[in-house]
Design a protein around this motif. Structure first.
Motif, PDB file in Angstrom:
ATOM      1  N   PHE A 238       0.840  -1.197   0.000  1.00  0.00           N
ATOM      2  CA  PHE A 238       0.000   0.000   0.000  1.00  0.00           C
ATOM      3  C   PHE A 238       0.877   1.250   0.000  1.00  0.00           C
ATOM      4  O   PHE A 238       1.814   1.363   0.794  1.00  0.00           O
ATOM      5  CB  PHE A 238      -0.900   0.011   1.238  1.00  0.00           C
ATOM      6  N   LYS A 239       0.540   2.198  -0.881  1.00  0.00           N
ATOM      7  CA  LYS A 239       1.280   3.455  -0.951  1.00  0.00           C
ATOM      8  C   LYS A 239       0.717   4.429   0.065  1.00  0.00           C
ATOM      9  O   LYS A 239      -0.479   4.693   0.089  1.00  0.00           O
ATOM     10  CB  LYS A 239       1.194   4.055  -2.350  1.00  0.00           C
ATOM     11  N   THR A 240       1.604   4.926   0.912  1.00  0.00           N
ATOM     12  CA  THR A 240       1.216   5.954   1.866  1.00  0.00           C
ATOM     13  C   THR A 240       1.511   7.322   1.266  1.00  0.00           C
ATOM     14  O   THR A 240       1.936   7.435   0.108  1.00  0.00           O
ATOM     15  CB  THR A 240       1.992   5.801   3.182  1.00  0.00           C
ATOM     16  N   TYR A 244       5.732   3.273   1.509  1.00  0.00           N
ATOM     17  CA  TYR A 244       4.926   2.073   1.320  1.00  0.00           C
ATOM     18  C   TYR A 244       4.867   1.287   2.623  1.00  0.00           C
ATOM     19  O   TYR A 244       5.826   1.251   3.400  1.00  0.00           O
ATOM     20  CB  TYR A 244       5.526   1.178   0.233  1.00  0.00           C
ATOM     21  N   ASN A 288      -8.366  -2.522  -2.603  1.00  0.00           N
ATOM     22  CA  ASN A 288      -8.434  -1.196  -3.225  1.00  0.00           C
ATOM     23  C   ASN A 288      -9.022  -0.161  -2.262  1.00  0.00           C
ATOM     24  O   ASN A 288      -8.594   1.004  -2.242  1.00  0.00           O
ATOM     25  CB  ASN A 288      -9.256  -1.250  -4.510  1.00  0.00           C
ATOM     26  N   GLN A 291      -6.407   0.822   0.177  1.00  0.00           N
ATOM     27  CA  GLN A 291      -5.451   1.747  -0.444  1.00  0.00           C
ATOM     28  C   GLN A 291      -5.962   3.182  -0.436  1.00  0.00           C
ATOM     29  O   GLN A 291      -5.199   4.133  -0.224  1.00  0.00           O
ATOM     30  CB  GLN A 291      -5.142   1.295  -1.869  1.00  0.00           C
ATOM     31  N   ALA A 295      -3.520   5.959   1.484  1.00  0.00           N
ATOM     32  CA  ALA A 295      -2.856   7.010   0.705  1.00  0.00           C
ATOM     33  C   ALA A 295      -2.937   8.380   1.367  1.00  0.00           C
ATOM     34  O   ALA A 295      -2.181   9.291   1.011  1.00  0.00           O
ATOM     35  CB  ALA A 295      -3.466   7.079  -0.695  1.00  0.00           C
TER      36      ALA A 295
END
Length: 402
Positions: A238-240, A244, A288, A291, A295
């Motif tokens: 997961f992109k923060t 990640y 999803n 995510q 984000a």
């Protein structure tokens, strides 16, 4: 060096990674490992970029051969074969990963040697096994990744194009299974007095490794692919806002903890994700959705929130960050040692930690034939005979006095 395998002698006739990595684990656990190399050395000494001026060491070689002694021989010569047989007579374990049939042509086949030395544990590592239509193929790690389904599991989302894992997972998994099998055979020999012939194929090892979750859709005969493929979903990266993380929400408590961490009271009410079965069936939508939330905050913020909610999580580290990671440092996992002609090198400590008889890195990787003279002397050869063998290119001796 102390360790649970102290007193065990292993004769290592392997090259590349699957065999050398396996015997390195045995060396870490106290076995004396004698590496028999060709006169030019193991091929991995020159793998990718050399890290010393003489071109004898690559990082790959060091990390697969630490703690061993090296004798460099032409084992195809009559004199070289005699030396190998003398060493076998004094060894507990022989490990080889030549292509099927090669050892038999050298007069070193399992049947012949085990008849002569019934306590010998003889290990044959191959790519796809010694039988079947692929048995004569030249096999490396990517071939096994392709045959075993590993590349399929890594298929790109959307295109379904298979992809290789970017590490030699087949070689290394085979090595771990081989080292474990040797320990089992040594235990059995203590009870029965007899050795064994262990055959380990990389393909067999990878199918065994893959099966529990990677082949769930093909486990029940007659019900293949009866539900969505659990691997046909986004991965758990997961992109923060600034990096990640990875996080898992398998159990109800973990999912509920994640919902609390989002500060969104509506998420826990989403019936698609209310049960383990629902979260599995709707995995793509769930991941999803996660995510979207992740984000919005930094890595540090999310790790703090998820830890407080008892949700499994961790930063996704770049390789350059691993050595300084707080958990790695706290455990003392990475050790530094002096590698002659190279300098200070890093190695991970043995992963299996024994309380009574600790395993330990037994020293640096050897130069080609660094221990040839002392090993030959131990076998009863005098200096004149050793010099003659060196001049006739049966033996290579290097590193003395350095």
């Amino acid at each position: 060096m102390p360790g649970p395998l102290l007193g065990v002698r292993v004769l290592d006739l392997t090259s590349v990674v699957s065999g050398p990595f396996a015997t390195m684990f045995l060396a870490d656990q106290g076995a004396e490992v004698i590496k028999i190399e060709p006169l030019g050395g193991d091929i991995t000494r020159r793998s990718r970029a050399a890290i010393d001026k003489a071109g004898q060491f690559s990082a790959l070689f060091i990390s697969s051969n630490r703690g061993k002694r090296s004798i460099s021989l032409d084992i195809k010569s009559e004199a070289g074969a005699r030396i190998v047989k003398k060493l076998i007579a004094q060894s507990d374990v022989l490990v080889q990963n030549f292509r099927p049939g090669t050892m038999e042509r050298l007069g070193l086949g399992a049947n012949e040697l085990r008849a002569q030395y019934p306590r010998l544990i003889y290990v044959s590592i191959s790519g796809v096994g010694e039988t079947g239509p692929y048995a004569k193929k030249r096999v490396y790690d990517p071939i096994v990744q392709g045959l075993s389904g590993f590349a399929d599991i890594q298929s790109q989302a959307g295109t379904n194009r298979p992809q290789m894992i970017r590490t030699i997972v087949a070689d290394k998994t085979t090595a771990v299974l081989t080292a474990q099998a040797v320990s089992s055979a040594l235990y059995a020999r203590e009870k029965t007095g007899r050795g064994d012939h262990i055959r380990v194929a990389m393909l067999d090892a990878m199918l065994s490794f893959l099966w529990p979750e990677g082949m769930m859709q093909h486990t029940v005969v007659g019900a293949e692919a009866s539900s969505p493929d659990p691997n046909d979903r986004p991965d758990l990266i997961f992109k923060t806002a600034d990096g990640y993380i990875t996080a898992g929400t398998i159990s109800d408590s973990e999912w509920q903890g994640f919902c609390r961490a989002t500060d969104d009271p509506e998420l826990v009410k989403d019936e698609r994700f209310a049960t383990p079965a629902g979260r599995s069936v709707n995995a793509t939508a769930r991941i999803n959705k996660m995510q979207e939330y992740i984000a919005t905050r930094t890595t540090a913020e999310w790790l703090a929130r998820l830890d407080a909610a008892d949700v499994p999580c961790a930063p996704v580290l770049r390789r350059s960050e691993i050595v300084a990671n707080e958990q790695v440092v706290a455990r003392g996992i990475i050790q530094e040692l002096e590698q002659p002609s190279v300098g200070r090198v890093r190695q991970p400590k043995p992963a299996a930690r024994f309380e009574e008889r600790p395993a330990a890195i037994g020293g640096p990787a050897p130069r080609i034939g660094e221990h040839s003279r002392e090993i030959l002397r131990d076998l009863g050869f005098d200096d004149a005979a050793i010099t003659e063998m060196t001049l006739s290119k049966v033996v290579r001796i290097e590193g003395e006095g350095r």
